[in-house]
Design a protein around this motif. Structure first.
Motif, mmCIF file in Angstrom:
data_model
loop_
_atom_site.group_PDB
_atom_site.id
_atom_site.type_symbol
_atom_site.label_atom_id
_atom_site.label_comp_id
_atom_site.label_asym_id
_atom_site.label_seq_id
_atom_site.Cartn_x
_atom_site.Cartn_y
_atom_site.Cartn_z
ATOM 1 N N THR A 23 -71.633 23.352 -7.815
ATOM 2 C CA THR A 23 -73.124 23.940 -7.621
ATOM 3 C C THR A 23 -72.779 25.204 -6.923
ATOM 4 N N ASP A 24 -73.876 26.101 -6.856
ATOM 5 C CA ASP A 24 -73.734 27.544 -6.407
ATOM 6 C C ASP A 24 -73.213 27.587 -5.220
ATOM 7 N N ARG A 27 -69.353 26.909 -5.038
ATOM 8 C CA ARG A 27 -68.506 27.877 -5.741
ATOM 9 C C ARG A 27 -68.210 29.040 -5.242
ATOM 10 N N ASP A 31 -66.724 29.979 -12.701
ATOM 11 C CA ASP A 31 -67.489 29.054 -12.700
ATOM 12 C C ASP A 31 -66.727 27.673 -13.698
ATOM 13 N N TRP A 59 -63.453 27.391 -4.816
ATOM 14 C CA TRP A 59 -64.772 26.525 -4.126
ATOM 15 C C TRP A 59 -64.341 26.084 -2.602
#
Length: 124
Positions: A23-24, A27, A31, A59
């Motif tokens: 998930t943003d 992270r 990606d 992350w």
């Protein structure tokens, strides 16, 4: 009583591979495509064993479980919340304690065997 047929042999299983992106909120860089193949879960769901892998990226991590790791491929850097880091490579075996927080950075494609135990907290 348990018998030989109750042993979970990973090589004879066709366990599904779950692939995902972080998930943003979690992270930090990249990606990375990650996957998990959970070969065993205890009936109480507190004990899990499987294989995890990730492409390069970093992350935030926050462990509520104890996790034994055996690095099969690649290189990662684990950094705690105070900025102290540990580089783990092929052949390294270690335990991340419940309550650990910081970051995980995959430098080179990483594959690990994991064994996780999530202690159930008693309700008061």
């Amino acid at each position: 009583m348990k018998h030989i047929n109750d042993i979970t042999l990973f090589s004879s299983q066709s366990t599904a591979v779950e692939s995902y992106h972080l998930t943003d909120e979690k992270r930090l860089t990249g990606d990375p495509l990650q996957s998990v193949q959970n070969h065993f879960q205890s009936p109480c769901k507190q004990f899990n064993v499987g294989i995890w892998q990730s492409e390069p990226g970093s992350w935030n991590i926050n462990y509520s479980e104890y996790e034994y790791c055996d690095i099969l491929e690649g290189c990662s850097i684990i950094t705690d919340s105070r900025g102290k880091s540990l580089t783990v490579n092929v052949g390294d075996k270690f335990v991340i304690p419940a309550g650990f927080s910081g970051t995980w950075e995959v430098v080179n494609h990483c594959i690990k065997i994991y064994v996780m135990f999530e202690q159930q907290l008693e309700q008061t």
